[in-house]
Design an enzyme around this catalytic site. Structure first.
Site, mmCIF file in Angstrom:
data_model
loop_
_atom_site.group_PDB
_atom_site.id
_atom_site.type_symbol
_atom_site.label_atom_id
_atom_site.label_comp_id
_atom_site.label_asym_id
_atom_site.label_seq_id
_atom_site.Cartn_x
_atom_site.Cartn_y
_atom_site.Cartn_z
ATOM 1 C CB CYS A 1 9.368 -46.652 -22.643
ATOM 2 S SG CYS A 1 7.851 -46.331 -23.649
ATOM 3 C CB CYS B 1 -3.783 -54.916 -14.030
ATOM 4 S SG CYS B 1 -4.704 -53.792 -12.771
ATOM 5 C CB CYS C 1 -7.736 -52.529 -15.488
ATOM 6 S SG CYS C 1 -6.674 -51.250 -16.131
ATOM 7 C CB CYS D 1 -6.399 -46.836 -14.728
ATOM 8 S SG CYS D 1 -4.953 -46.995 -13.633
#
Length: 406
Positions: free
Chosen positions: A69, A109, A142, A202
């Site tokens: 990425c 998270c 999360c 999400c």
């Protein structure tokens, strides 16, 4: 502006704007910017009042990622001088999470670099979730672990995870320019797996990677179709040592327009200002609270954010309040259903809900008409000002012996 009156009316009725209207928001002038913020702010306050939800990132495993990425400092071949470490032990992760909770965060998270978790990794994260929940009553967790295989979302849900993050990042048509080691369809599949398992999905985007207005609208409408509960809006942090280190395309004004467009398309969904707000919004951050109802507290995965105390002071000074642990983030009609809608009429799905990032990317988804000027195929604007002084590699918190910023 007739456009803004139309968008406010639609937002209060949970009716989706057209693509032309969304594009028109992005093409408004600087002279109209405060009007745009005020209009989107009416929609934000209608559904979320003046509450700001705080989220806190814990990077469970930093660097050493096999994916390419382009925006990510943890990518394959990255020369960024970031922290690199393997999996944190559950107790260490729990201590890091506790710092964020003490600072006011109601969601933690948990992020791990990599293509996706092995079954052993899922077991490891399950132990971390248990440790965090045992020591922090009522906290939301999360997970953001990359691409999920069949059954892994169910196992995370059974382990106590409340949500799963996996961002679309950019439009399907340009995704191959950003990443080659997995596909846009792979990302969509992971969000769908999380949703099907009963996790709060999400998924969001990264702005500032050279995309056009059409790309931004494409990804937000794609998110709408996926119907997640929250959408993190990241602004590219051009980290030295990554392919996009020279990409400085954003101004504070453009960031505000992007957030306003997301709010209009996703009126009653948690919109989170994620990575890069300090770098690109700068002194305009308080204005952005009129558009988004959620931010990250303190640092990101591999880069530093502004001081956690400064975040809290900014919220208070702007006339907002931190959302309490006992308050429900989403409006009742969304909080009590698991599918359909994202605030749209007839369940059309607004979906305003990085391979690693839980939204904290490094480096890091009808009536009315719009002006003809709404559609543009121009390339992203070039910005002369490069503010590398605002980009600092994280050297504290998870993976170090230095106290976290929370």
């Amino acid at each position: 502006m007739d456009l803004l009156n139309t968008l406010v009316d639609k937002g209060l009725r949970r009716e989706l704007p057209t693509r032309a209207e969304a594009l028109a928001v992005l093409s408004t002038s600087d002279d109209d910017l405060l009007d745009v913020v005020a209009a989107a702010g009416k929609v934000r306050r209608h559904w979320f009042g003046r509450r700001v939800k705080l989220n806190y990132l814990v990077n469970l495993k930093s660097g050493l990622c096999p994916e390419d990425c382009s925006y990510c400092s943890q990518r394959l071949g990255s020369k960024a001088d970031i922290l690199k470490y393997t999996w944190l032990k559950p107790d260490d992760a729990s201590k890091a999470a506790a710092a964020g909770v003490a600072g006011g965060a109601k969601r933690v998270c948990l992020v791990a670099s990599g293509r996706g978790p092995t079954d052993r990794d899922v077991d490891r994260v399950a132990g971390t979730i248990k440790a965090i929940k045992d020591q922090n009553e009522g906290v939301e967790v999360c997970a953001c672990l990359g691409l999920l295989s069949d059954g892994q979302a169910d196992r995370l849900r059974e382990a106590g995870a409340d949500a799963y993050n996996h961002n679309l990042n950019t439009s399907e048509s340009t995704y191959g320019d950003i990443t080659t080691t997995h596909t846009y369809a792979d990302r969509v599949d992971t969000v769908q797996k999380a949703h099907a398992a009963g996790l709060s999905a999400c998924s969001g985007l990264i702005a500032g990677m050279g995309e056009t207005d059409e790309d931004l609208v494409d990804v937000v409408f794609s998110l709408r179709d996926l119907d997640p509960d929250s959408v993190p809006v990241n602004f590219l942090i051009p980290m030295e040592g990554t392919p996009l280190e020279a990409d400085w395309h954003l101004t504070p004004q453009r960031c505000l327009r992007i957030l306003a467009m997301v709010r209009f398309v996703c009126p009653d969904v948690e919109v989170r200002i994620a990575g890069g707000r300090e770098v690109h919004l700068r002194t305009m951050q308080p204005l952005a609270l009129n558009l988004a109802n959620s931010i990250f507290l303190g640092d990101y995965l591999t880069s530093e954010g502004q001081a956690g105390q400064a975040d809290l002071e900014m919220i208070a000074d702007a006339g907002f309040e931190v959302e309490g642990a006992g308050e429900v983030t989403l409006p009742q009609h969304r909080a009590t259903v698991t599918a359909g809608g994202c605030g749209s009429h007839e369940g059309a799905g607004c979906g305003s809900h990085e391979g690693a990032g839980c939204g904290g990317h490094e480096g890091a988804g009808v009536c009315g008409s719009a002006p003809a000027a709404a559609s543009t195929t121009a390339s992203a604007p070039q910005v002369d000002e490069v503010r590398r002084d605002l980009v600092s590699v994280r050297r504290r918190g998870a993976g170090t012996d230095i106290a976290p910023n929370a």
